[in-house]
Design a protein around this motif. Structure first.
Motif: not given
Length: 698
Positions: A360-368
């Protein structure tokens, strides 16, 4: 609508149980109400009232659950034998008052509703609860007459007078009982007599451990009997249980090993209290009972918990003392296997929750993360050869050239790999931290916090390095396709096959160099932010916003300070293009970057790394802690010790039951100061409280 808003607000910013009384009153009434078949009216009988006010899951080993029925007489203000919604709402409103416990007791004895307690009615109710063999109490004594007047000049008691009388009643009962037991008049009684006095006057307020060991009080003095001074000192200890708990907590916090001596206790008491000073005898009594199982003189919170926490009890399951040695050995083996299995299941539970939270945490900030990787891989300093001017420019060009989905290039292997990666990190940190945490005071030495975080960071590299190298190559191939015509797009599976097992761990030393200090900084910072800044305690849980904020703040220094290691790792793991410098190792990479690009190159993508890592770990840790609350490990609500004792925790724990129940329980404790059997005589359903008194024998 307002209820929904309050619920959402509580989940976001935390709550201490600030519930809406009117909404709760109605919902609770409807949940337990019965329907009158003739009129269709909803009402509560005494049985349904007990269901509502006394949850079945609570522990009633000190106060019988049926004794809550006497509070029905307080709630039934119309003397109808049943409660309407209005009656129930009025009773819940009464429970919300700050002095609810005393007012409930007062209304119970104010049977005529005049605002004063009539002595005759009071004595009738008192006599109804007493058994024939109970220790008598003289209501014509000097003490009693000060509150009620003498026989010929009796007067009604107002609420303040009645409350104050209840406050001192238990002490007077103990004094009169001691006088009756002291047949020689020498100021001493037998230990068995002392035990009987306490069981009849204070059983509902004391732990089973304390009650079972009452006769041992005679051992604090040279003789075999118990003096009146000792009894009074014991009574004072009973009245100051909450203060004792506070003093013990503060004193053990200052102790290196979480244990304190009698001197430590008295010194801390002198710091905390101003007027409630403990006498030497009172300290002796406290340490006598707390130290029965730990005669060293240095006691921990769990030793005091058996004395000061009335909910401490001996498990009914401890009945195996007569079992043969063979069956006893088998039982121990089974318990050991069960304990090992529980540890394995607990680790699996942590791992599963960590996997979900990490993904969940990785998906939320993947574009960054994608922007950060491309910025770090940009090697040229010449403006004409640079693809991106800064992180924002990179973000815009990715969307323009590759579309919005280009921001999620390589997200699938990231989610697949980050699940075990974060799960290992969270699980190892929990295990190592738990191993070094002092079990008695819940403290952990700061270097051990750093060790736990660093160990977690080191273990995660097993999954991190293959994940990172595949992810990075997927993230940069989008820009290669735009700069080199005909450049093929590779899948994650192709990259894995092409690299091989050894190639998947290229740059592992740099990965270790980044992840170990990152976790060593992050986890201790996060733990201290929660406790020191946001005030998290075992009884005060934080909301989502507070958890996210703590995680994000902790991630800032951890992310930025480890950026040089991350730059080196990225350079080692990205496939070098034609004309680019090929790095042979960690040292060569660092020296080349410093020589060709300068010191600032080590912090390329630093802001993007902060923007990515900080919220990512905030999301991950917040999700992990919320999942632990939503999906707890089965059987984790109580701790079974090898001795077979169920202990509610270390020291007095914050009650988790609904406030109406807690108020009702405390009111019953006050009423039972009159007699522990109060309320066991059930009032016939057909009679009201006043009529029952009139029909009862004088």
């Amino acid at each position: 609508m307002s209820s929904i808003k309050e619920t959402v607000k509580a989940s976001l910013v935390g709550s201490k149980d600030d519930s809406q009384l009117s909404h709760q009153a109605q919902a609770n009434f409807l949940r337990h109400a019965e329907k009158d078949e003739q009129t269709g009216e909803l009402y509560m009988s005494e049985d349904s009232f007990i269901e509502a006010i006394a949850p079945k899951q609570e522990d009633y080993h000190k106060i019988k659950r049926e004794q809550y029925g006497i509070l029905f007489q307080v709630a039934d203000r119309r003397r109808a034998g049943r409660l309407s919604l209005s009656d129930w709402a009025t009773f819940e409103n009464l429970l919300a008052k700050p002095d609810a416990e005393y007012e409930i007791a007062f209304r119970l004895f104010d049977v005529e509703g005049t605002g004063a307690v009539n002595f005759d009615n009071f004595q009738k109710l008192y006599n109804l609860s007493k058994s024939a063999d109970s220790i008598p109490f003289d209501w014509n004594s000097e003490w009693a007459s000060l509150y009620t007047g003498r026989t010929k000049t009796r007067h009604d008691m107002t609420y303040p007078q009645f409350a104050q009388m209840l406050r001192g009643l238990q002490g007077e009962r103990i004094r009169q009982a001691f006088h009756l037991m002291d047949k020689d008049g020498d100021g001493y009684i037998e230990p068995e007599d002392f035990q009987r006095i306490i069981l009849e006057t204070s059983k509902h307020k004391l732990s089973d451990y304390l009650l079972d060991n009452l006769p041992s009080l005679c051992n604090i003095s040279a003789g075999s009997k118990i003096s009146y001074a000792t009894v009074r000192a014991f009574q004072n200890i009973m009245r100051e249980m909450d203060m004792i708990d506070l003093i013990v907590r503060e004193a053990t916090k200052k102790s290196d090993d979480g244990k304190i001596t009698r001197t430590d206790f008295l010194n801390e008491a002198a710091r905390i209290t101003r007027f409630s000073l403990f006498t030497p005898m009172e300290a002796d009594i406290l340490f006598h009972f707390a130290g029965l199982d730990a005669p060293s003189g240095r006691l921990a919170q769990k030793d005091f918990a058996k004395v000061i926490d009335s909910s401490w009890r001996t498990s009914f399951a401890v009945a195996g003392q007569a079992i043969s040695s063979a069956s006893g050995a088998a039982h121990k083996a089974a318990e050991k296997t069960k304990s090992l299995l529980h540890s394995v299941l607990e680790s699996a539970h942590h791992f599963a929750l960590g996997s979900i939270a990490g993904a969940f945490g990785a998906f939320m900030v993947y574009p960054i993360d994608l922007v950060k990787t491309r910025m770090q891989n940009q090697r040229s300093n010449r403006p004409g050869e640079r693809l991106y001017n800064n992180s924002i420019d990179c973000f815009r060009k990715v969307i323009r050239n590759e579309g919005f989905l280009g921001l999620y290039s390589g997200v699938l292997p990231q989610l697949i790999g980050v699940a075990p990666e974060k799960a290992i990190k969270l699980t190892v940190n929990d295990l190592v931290r738990g191993h070094f945490t002092n079990k008695e005071n819940g403290k952990i030495w700061y270097p051990y916090e750093i060790l736990a975080g660093g160990t977690a960071g080191g273990c995660q590299v097993i999954f991190t390095n293959p994940l990172e190298i595949v992810k990075i190559r997927l993230q940069v191939q989008g820009e290669i396709a735009k700069t080199l015509d005909g450049a093929p797009r590779r899948s994650a599976l192709w990259i894995v096959k092409n690299l091989g097992l050894v190639g998947l761990y290229k740059g592992a030393s740099a990965c270790l160099l980044r992840d170990v200090p990152f976790s060593a900084i992050y986890f201790p910072t996060y733990a201290h932010l929660k406790s020191d800044l946001f005030g998290e305690t075992p009884t005060q849980k934080l909301g989502i916003v507070q958890l996210l904020t703590a995680g994000a703040i902790a991630g800032m220094p951890a992310a930025y300070l480890t950026t040089p290691c991350d730059v080196i790792k990225t350079r080692l793991q990205v496939e070098a293009r034609k004309g680019d410098t090929k790095y042979t190792g960690l040292r060569h990479c660092a020296q080349t970057i410093l020589r060709e690009e300068g010191f600032k190159a080590f912090f390329k993508g630093g802001p993007a790394r902060i923007i990515r890592s900080s919220p990512q770990f905030g999301f991950t840790l917040a999700a992990y802690e919320l999942l632990q609350g939503w999906l707890p490990m089965p059987g984790s609500h109580e701790e079974i010790t090898p001795a077979g004792q169920i202990e509610p925790g270390v020291g007095l724990q914050g009650a988790k039951a609904p406030l109406p129940y807690l108020r009702s329980r405390n009111a019953l404790k006050l009423i039972m100061d009159l007699d522990v059997n109060f309320g066991r005589i059930k009032i016939p359903q057909s009679q009201s409280w006043p009529s029952f008194l009139q029909n009862s024998k004088q």
